[in-house]
Design an enzyme around this catalytic site. Structure first.
Site, PDB file in Angstrom:
ATOM      1  N   ASN A 277       0.848  -1.188   0.000  1.00 48.18           N
ATOM      2  CA  ASN A 277       0.000   0.000   0.000  1.00 48.18           C
ATOM      3  C   ASN A 277       0.883   1.237   0.000  1.00 48.18           C
ATOM      4  O   ASN A 277       1.713   1.427   0.894  1.00 48.18           O
ATOM      5  CB  ASN A 277      -0.913   0.029   1.232  1.00 48.18           C
ATOM      6  CG  ASN A 277      -1.755   1.284   1.280  1.00 48.18           C
ATOM      7  OD1 ASN A 277      -2.668   1.460   0.477  1.00 48.18           O
ATOM      8  ND2 ASN A 277      -1.441   2.188   2.203  1.00 48.18           N
ATOM      9  N   GLU A 278       0.718   2.055  -1.020  1.00 49.17           N
ATOM     10  CA  GLU A 278       1.394   3.351  -1.111  1.00 49.17           C
ATOM     11  C   GLU A 278       2.904   3.247  -0.891  1.00 49.17           C
ATOM     12  O   GLU A 278       3.473   3.945  -0.049  1.00 49.17           O
ATOM     13  CB  GLU A 278       0.766   4.355  -0.135  1.00 49.17           C
ATOM     14  CG  GLU A 278      -0.693   4.637  -0.440  1.00 49.17           C
ATOM     15  CD  GLU A 278      -1.289   5.752   0.410  1.00 49.17           C
ATOM     16  OE1 GLU A 278      -0.581   6.288   1.287  1.00 49.17           O
ATOM     17  OE2 GLU A 278      -2.469   6.089   0.200  1.00 49.17           O
TER      18      GLU A 278
ATOM     19  N   ASN B  88      -4.784   5.172  -4.989  1.00 47.28           N
ATOM     20  CA  ASN B  88      -5.216   5.887  -3.791  1.00 47.28           C
ATOM     21  C   ASN B  88      -5.114   7.369  -4.095  1.00 47.28           C
ATOM     22  O   ASN B  88      -4.016   7.925  -4.212  1.00 47.28           O
ATOM     23  CB  ASN B  88      -4.317   5.550  -2.598  1.00 47.28           C
ATOM     24  CG  ASN B  88      -4.434   4.105  -2.159  1.00 47.28           C
ATOM     25  OD1 ASN B  88      -5.209   3.339  -2.720  1.00 47.28           O
ATOM     26  ND2 ASN B  88      -3.668   3.732  -1.156  1.00 47.28           N
TER      27      ASN B  88
ATOM     28  N   TYR C  17      -7.472  16.420  -0.217  1.00 48.92           N
ATOM     29  CA  TYR C  17      -6.133  16.992  -0.113  1.00 48.92           C
ATOM     30  C   TYR C  17      -5.907  17.945  -1.287  1.00 48.92           C
ATOM     31  O   TYR C  17      -6.219  17.627  -2.440  1.00 48.92           O
ATOM     32  CB  TYR C  17      -5.079  15.887  -0.081  1.00 48.92           C
ATOM     33  CG  TYR C  17      -5.197  15.017   1.151  1.00 48.92           C
ATOM     34  CD1 TYR C  17      -5.064  15.562   2.427  1.00 48.92           C
ATOM     35  CD2 TYR C  17      -5.460  13.658   1.047  1.00 48.92           C
ATOM     36  CE1 TYR C  17      -5.187  14.776   3.561  1.00 48.92           C
ATOM     37  CE2 TYR C  17      -5.580  12.858   2.181  1.00 48.92           C
ATOM     38  CZ  TYR C  17      -5.440  13.420   3.431  1.00 48.92           C
ATOM     39  OH  TYR C  17      -5.571  12.647   4.545  1.00 48.92           O
TER      40      TYR C  17
ATOM     41  N   TRP D 136     -12.421   5.135   1.202  1.00 45.06           N
ATOM     42  CA  TRP D 136     -11.667   5.206   2.457  1.00 45.06           C
ATOM     43  C   TRP D 136     -12.465   6.106   3.412  1.00 45.06           C
ATOM     44  O   TRP D 136     -12.488   7.300   3.219  1.00 45.06           O
ATOM     45  CB  TRP D 136     -10.266   5.781   2.233  1.00 45.06           C
ATOM     46  CG  TRP D 136      -9.450   5.622   3.475  1.00 45.06           C
ATOM     47  CD1 TRP D 136      -9.308   6.510   4.509  1.00 45.06           C
ATOM     48  CD2 TRP D 136      -8.696   4.469   3.848  1.00 45.06           C
ATOM     49  NE1 TRP D 136      -8.524   5.997   5.500  1.00 45.06           N
ATOM     50  CE2 TRP D 136      -8.132   4.736   5.122  1.00 45.06           C
ATOM     51  CE3 TRP D 136      -8.445   3.228   3.260  1.00 45.06           C
ATOM     52  CZ2 TRP D 136      -7.327   3.818   5.794  1.00 45.06           C
ATOM     53  CZ3 TRP D 136      -7.644   2.329   3.914  1.00 45.06           C
ATOM     54  CH2 TRP D 136      -7.097   2.627   5.162  1.00 45.06           C
TER      55      TRP D 136
ATOM     56  N   LYS E 153     -12.251   9.742   8.237  1.00 41.34           N
ATOM     57  CA  LYS E 153     -12.774   9.639   6.876  1.00 41.34           C
ATOM     58  C   LYS E 153     -13.864   8.575   6.740  1.00 41.34           C
ATOM     59  O   LYS E 153     -14.344   8.314   5.631  1.00 41.34           O
ATOM     60  CB  LYS E 153     -11.647   9.336   5.890  1.00 41.34           C
ATOM     61  CG  LYS E 153     -10.617  10.448   5.731  1.00 41.34           C
ATOM     62  CD  LYS E 153      -9.626  10.127   4.635  1.00 41.34           C
ATOM     63  CE  LYS E 153      -8.584  11.223   4.470  1.00 41.34           C
ATOM     64  NZ  LYS E 153      -7.654  11.308   5.611  1.00 41.34           N
TER      65      LYS E 153
END
Length: 705
Positions: free
Chosen positions: A430-431, A481, A487, A571, A592
């Protein structure tokens, strides 16, 4: 001292819960304790806390947003914890047996001492693991079990150091069992798996060939020839297919027995429409005696992902719409009960989800079982988050221990969950933020390992880099993502679809999905006429709930037009513990979620329910916005009805037909420029009317200012 109270399995295996009557203490610097003292048989634990498992020591400090020093530098205790338990094993029950202890999950490094001797060590916080304790226990005598658990950060167990935007709660936070078998049994030391692997092949409407691989083990000193029987039962309990053969297992060795059994006219596992499960019953016998028996549920289904047309289950398109889900509850953190898991997944299903991404590590085995039964497809992944290396130089050297542990985590994930029809992709990271030739090479090895362990499923990763070699990583499919509308570096919510098209058309030939999207929402915060750039502070206090729902409306309108997105994962489902955060109206949480950590739905939950679930529903939004300007710019309700009408203090504000709404927002009913009385409580009533005669009502009470 506990006596093990057992229920003898008529078919050879004894499984006993091992959760009660433990003693616990944080072995912190402050307490001045060390594992050398605590593990000894004569250690006095009378002053320790009495607890039951599952248990975590971070259920409070891991979600309070309060920071400290030393062992709590991340805001919560990351260090050593000690557990002790005294147990009596009866020779009448355990003489001649092979005895194992099973931990379904303990974070992060676990050492087991039995009667002062090290019986096993496991590195990794999310998978099940077992130790053979036969040689360590004393029969007809008391036995001291001492477990050392350490959730301190490491530089080699993923997620390394402080990576990952969630609290890494320490402790034995899942169930523990004692399993006793005959010396010949189905292997219990195969990376924590069942030792049984079921692979339906050649699937058609008329037939499916069921490949069943069984791994028997022999702990005895002599070779044994055993009869292996397999029965495949339908949900009605009737046998659909069966087979039998003899297998010889050498002393202190393991073997394999493989069957291919045809099932005529199979009932397919078909997601939420019909999550049909078969059961494979495996029996080992010798000399007329049952040595071991194990049952494994499985499903028969095919699936594929098309880069243009999306996800197909059993040859038919299926819209994979879902949420990300963390193991975390407001009641007891990571030490969740199965009842709490059932509550959460029923809520997920009630919203209309068809898929779940289990973030960002292997989850409890019961979650996969729930998804099998509910028909929810699953993306599940190992704990590589952000970094593989803690090297502070440009070389980003990755330790051999990290690579080995990552492969262990992946092997455990796949073998322990191989038989679940709900699982569709194995996630590798992930990321990931780091990239070198070495990191790319390790990634390629992990992908190859997943293909070796399971040739039937696809591999995936969730990316937020979108450039260079990140676009070339080897998994079959990729998730993005991206937080448009939240953001500021991403851009406004209206730009999400165009951005996705640019990657789909130009940069990424593989099938893509959105693995994370969304934004924060505080239950107590509302504002009229919100301007994203001016009014929203993603990392701060301004997290207006009505902005979250409006943002999701815009994003879903774009996603719904793009069938090439094989999955869409919000998310996230619930607010969860992330102790470093202080934002919205909470501390120590990521807000979130579509519902609070206390499982109270936010307005955005009801938006998705109106779009995804055909069950008649109505929800008047912004109920918590108690004090309103008397000239309200708009009042909104979500409903899948044919028409809806709004009343203020009994006076109709107009009826809106669903057929009159924009197709992208056909469940969003909006009444504009509504007046309410000042300095008094106003009743706001919404009514929804359905073709079958059903009428639903929802109301709020607002004071005009």
């Amino acid at each position: 001292m506990d006596s093990i109270i057992v229920k003898q399995d008529a078919k050879g295996r004894i499984i006993t819960d091992f959760n009660e009557n433990w003693r616990f203490m944080k072995l912190s610097q402050k307490n001045g304790l060390s594992k050398e003292v605590f593990q000894s048989e004569d250690f006095d634990d009378s002053s320790w806390e009495n607890i039951s498992l599952p248990h975590t020591w971070n259920d409070v400090d891991g979600a309070d947003g309060i920071f400290a020093d030393g062992e709590e530098s991340e805001g919560y205790y990351r260090g050593l914890g000690g557990y002790r338990k005294t147990v009596y094993f009866s020779a009448d029950t355990y003489e001649g047996k092979s005895v194992f202890i099973e931990f379904e999950g303990a974070n992060t490094v676990t050492e087991l001492y039995v009667n002062g001797r090290l019986a096993g060590r496991h590195e990794g916080g999310y998978s099940a693991f077992r130790f053979n304790i036969t040689a360590f226990i004393k029969l007809d005598s008391e036995n001291i079990f001492a477990v050392l658990v350490n959730n301190a950060p490491t530089d080699y167990i993923a997620p390394i150091t402080n990576q990952g935007d969630f609290t890494k709660m320490g402790g034995i936070y899942r169930d523990v069992k004692i399993i006793a078998t005959e010396p010949v049994h189905i292997d219990l030391l195969d990376f924590g798996s069942s030792g049984i692997y079921i692979t339906p092949k050649n699937i058609s409407e008329n037939r499916a060939d069921t490949d069943i691989l069984i791994k028997p083990a022999n702990d005895g000193k002599e070779s044994r020839t055993v009869s292996v029987t397999v029965n495949i039962l339908g949900m009605d309990g009737k046998i659909n297919a069966s087979g039998n053969r003899e297998t010889t297992i050498l002393a202190n060795a393991k073997a394999q027995a493989e069957f291919i059994l045809p099932i005529e006219n199979p009932v397919l596992w078909n997601g939420t429409e019909n999550p049909y499960l078969y059961t494979a019953e495996i029996i080992l016998e010798a000399d007329g005696k049952v040595l071991d028996c194990c049952k494994q549920a499985f499903g028969i289904r095919t699936y594929y992902i098309d880069a243009e047309k999306g996800f197909f289950l059993n040859g038919k398109y299926l819209d994979l719409r879902g949420v990300n889900y963390h193991q975390d509850s407001f009641e007891n953190g990571w030490a969740m009960t199965d009842i709490q898991r059932e509550r959460d997944y029923k809520m997920i299903r009630k919203m209309g989800c068809t898929s779940v991404r289990m973030a960002h590590y292997q989850h409890d085995s019961y979650e996969y079982e729930l998804c099998d039964r509910l028909g929810l497809t699953v993306w599940t992944e190992i704990g590589i988050v952000n970094k593989m290396s803690d090297d502070g130089t440009d070389s980003l050297a990755v330790s051999e221990k990290f690579a080995a542990n990552a492969k262990q985590q992946l092997t455990e994930l796949i073998r322990q969950n191989y038989n679940h029809p709900s699982v569709i992709v194995w996630g590798l990271s992930n990321e990931l933020h780091q990239m070198t030739d070495e990191i790319y090479g390790i990634y390629a090895e992990l992908n190859a390992l997943a293909k070796t362990e399971d040739e039937t499923r696809l591999t995936a990763f969730a990316d937020n880099q979108f450039w260079g070699k990140f676009l070339e990583l080897p998994p079959d499919t990729v998730g993005y993502n991206r937080y448009f509308g939240w953001y500021k570096d991403a851009g406004p919510a209206d730009n999400f679809g165009e951005w996705l098209d640019s990657y789909h058309i130009i940069k990424e030939p593989r099938p893509i999905c959105v693995s994370e999207y969304g934004g924060g929402a505080a239950m107590s915060q509302f504002k009229d006429n919100i301007d994203w750039l001016a009014d929203i502070d993603p990392w701060g206090e301004r997290h207006y709930q009505n902005y979250q729902s409006a943002m999701h409306e815009k994003i879903w309108a774009q996603f719904a037009q793009r069938q090439y997105l094989w999955g869409k994962y919000i998310w996230c489902m619930f607010d969860f513990a992330s102790d470093g955060r202080k934002e919205g109206d909470t501390k120590g949480q990521n807000d979130k979620g579509l519902a609070t950590r206390e499982r109270i739905p936010k307005d955005s939950f009801y938006f998705y329910k109106s779009v995804w679930n055909a069950e008649p529903m109505l929800h008047l939004t912004e109920k918590g916005f108690k004090s309103r300007i008397s000239a309200i710019p708009q009042i909104k309700a979500y409903s899948n009805s044919d028409c809806a009408e709004l009343f203020v203090n009994g006076v109709s504000q107009g009826m809106i037909k669903r057929s009159e709404l924009d197709g992208a927002y056909s469940t969003v009913f909006i009444w504009k420029s509504v007046e309410i009385a000042k300095e008094k409580e106003n009743e706001i009533l919404a009514k929804a009317f359905f073709a079958d005669g059903t009428i639903l009502e929802d109301r709020a009470f607002w004071t005009g200012i």
